[in-house]
Design an enzyme around this catalytic site. Structure first.
Site, PDB file in Angstrom:
ATOM      1  N   ASP A  47       1.376 -11.078  -2.401  1.00 19.99           N
ATOM      2  CA  ASP A  47       2.193 -10.975  -1.187  1.00 19.99           C
ATOM      3  C   ASP A  47       3.300 -12.020  -1.270  1.00 19.99           C
ATOM      4  O   ASP A  47       3.034 -13.220  -1.243  1.00 19.99           O
ATOM      5  CB  ASP A  47       1.314 -11.201   0.045  1.00 19.99           C
TER       6      ASP A  47
ATOM      7  N   HIS B 217       2.486  -7.063   0.082  1.00 20.96           N
ATOM      8  CA  HIS B 217       2.354  -7.243   1.528  1.00 20.96           C
ATOM      9  C   HIS B 217       2.046  -5.941   2.263  1.00 20.96           C
ATOM     10  O   HIS B 217       1.171  -5.894   3.121  1.00 20.96           O
ATOM     11  CB  HIS B 217       3.654  -7.847   2.074  1.00 20.96           C
TER      12      HIS B 217
ATOM     13  N   CYS C  68       0.762  -7.085   9.291  1.00 19.66           N
ATOM     14  CA  CYS C  68       1.828  -8.079   9.309  1.00 19.66           C
ATOM     15  C   CYS C  68       1.891  -8.744  10.684  1.00 19.66           C
ATOM     16  O   CYS C  68       0.910  -9.322  11.141  1.00 19.66           O
ATOM     17  CB  CYS C  68       3.156  -7.428   8.918  1.00 19.66           C
TER      18      CYS C  68
END
Length: 440
Positions: free
Chosen positions: A342, A377, A250
């Site tokens: 995601d 994600h 991330c």
């Protein structure tokens, strides 16, 4: 409380009681186990159940419905689950399909905080096909297992120097070892579980603390902070100086891309990025990022459960070339791991744009993309619970629930496959062709 205490098991009453075995009972979290129930009457419906209490005192569970074969045996590796939190033949379904028990807090997430202790999971087998009320039933048999992020002999070293804070994990053995600078996402703080697992696989891994520094109250970090961390790792006597990689997820992946494209002093051998994007991070601070997102808050979408989706903000920023990193400056092998579902960031779209930029500069041979349908994600190490949506706290302590996306089964398959590919990528670039001279 057991309501069945003293109750005869009728058709299950036999000379020998049911036996539940889980092998190994103690293992790393990315190792598979074998679950077998024996001494059942043939054709008996049973439920296999796993229960774990997290360090936040939340309970997580998974369960599968089975029918014993003609020998009175259930083997999770070979037999079908006909219902429960997973179906089909799923060796590790009792872990990856774990979810908060009914009545748990909204937006609860699971994360190992103290890697020096194991994740304890109680495995049990119950009569019949149950979907609830496990605490009110007496199991036919139970086994307590340990799942570790830290292998025996791995050293854990607190780092606090040159203004940098984190934890260094050194593999067992004489060393020195290839190093990995490991950065988690926008939640900030110190996250150790992935680094300890990397060290368990032979990499000196530095879990970097950034964005929130506990008692210092520091919320921001400049590029120089990450550069200093890289050099602390490189200069450690148990690390091979020319064998350093960077690994981020991330926002940590976006920081990693900044380092490989913008830094004049950081020269990693490779870089692995999970669910990252190539947008310039304002000031490398959570405050700057929050301000940037606030400017585009009208692009935040919510689903029917009022979970926030931020991906449209990054999509809009990607349309402005001045907001994007110059990925054409990449000079080391780059691995991008992303999920097509995601809902937090447009990571697949970002990966495609990165490819086009690198192709235009003749750097596409350095890029490897791994993308998974149905994955969200938070692509974590294998058999970790899938988080569809969890509570997220910004530096201003505003709480919200972010939608991460993914469907449990394909997301879990992605986690298992991605971890193998990430380890192979790091092994290939950091360990291959190491000569005795390189280890001095």
């Amino acid at each position: 409380m057991c309501k069945q205490k003293g109750l005869r098991l009728s058709s299950m009453t036999q000379s020998a009681p049911p036996v539940l075995s889980v092998l190994p009972t103690r293992a790393l979290v990315d190792e598979k186990f074998k679950v077998v129930v024996e001494n059942l009457p043939p054709g008996s419906p049973v439920t296999l159940h796993s229960l774990h209490q997290s360090e936040d005192k939340d309970y997580w569970e998974a369960f599968g419905h089975y029918i014993s074969d003609h020998r009175g045996v259930v083997s999770v590796a070979d037999d079908l689950s006909f219902g429960g939190t997973y179906t089909g033949t799923e060796v590790m379904g009792l872990l990856w399909s774990m979810r908060p028990v009914p009545g748990s807090r909204v937006g609860v997430s699971w994360r190992k905080k103290n890697v020096c202790t194991p994740m304890l999971v109680n495995m049990s087998v119950y009569r019949g096909h149950l979907a609830e009320g496990f605490r009110d039933q007496c199991p036919l048999a139970s086994v307590l297992i340990e799942r570790w992020y830290l292998a025996p002999g791995v050293q854990r070293i607190d780092i606090s120097e040159k203004g940098v804070r984190g934890t260094l994990f050194i593999p067992p053995g004489p060393g020195p070892f290839p190093g990995v600078l490991d950065m988690w996402g926008g939640g900030g703080g110190l996250v150790e579980y992935r680094s300890s697992l990397l060290a368990s696989h032979g990499f000196a891994s530095f879990a970097l603390e950034y964005f929130t520094f506990g008692d210092t109250g520091k919320a921001d970090a400049e590029l120089s902070y990450f550069e200093a961390a890289f050099h602390i790792l490189k200069d450690h006597p148990q690390v091979i100086p020319g064998r350093i990689g960077i690994f981020g997820i991330c926002m940590g992946a976006s920081v990693a891309m900044h380092m490989v494209t913008e830094s004049a002093t950081v020269k990693p051998l490779c870089c692995a990025c999970v669910s990252g994007y190539h947008i310039i991070l304002p000031g490398f601070s959570m405050r700057g990022i929050n301000e940037l997102f606030a400017e585009h808050s009208k692009l935040i979408r919510v689903d029917e459960n009022h979970h926030q989706m931020w991906r449209d903000i990054v999509l809009a920023l990607m349309k402005d070339p001045s907001k994007k990193l110059n990925m054409g400056n990449t000079s080391c092998p780059l691995l991008l791991v992303n999920g097509y579902d995601d809902q937090n960031c447009p990571t697949v779209e970002s990966a495609e744009d990165i490819y086009q930029i690198m192709k235009a500069t003749g750097k596409d041979h350095l890029l490897t993309r791994v993308q998974y349908p149905g994955a969200g994600h938070l692509i974590e190490p294998p058999f970790s619970p899938h988080h569809m949506a969890t509570t997220f706290i910004t530096d201003s302590e505003n709480k919200m629930i972010l939608l991460w996306g993914g469907q449990t089964k394909p997301h879990s398959d992605a986690q298992e496959d991605a971890w193998k590919k990430i380890l192979a990528f790091l092994q290939h670039h950091l360990y291959s062709n190491i000569t005795p001279k390189a280890r001095i």
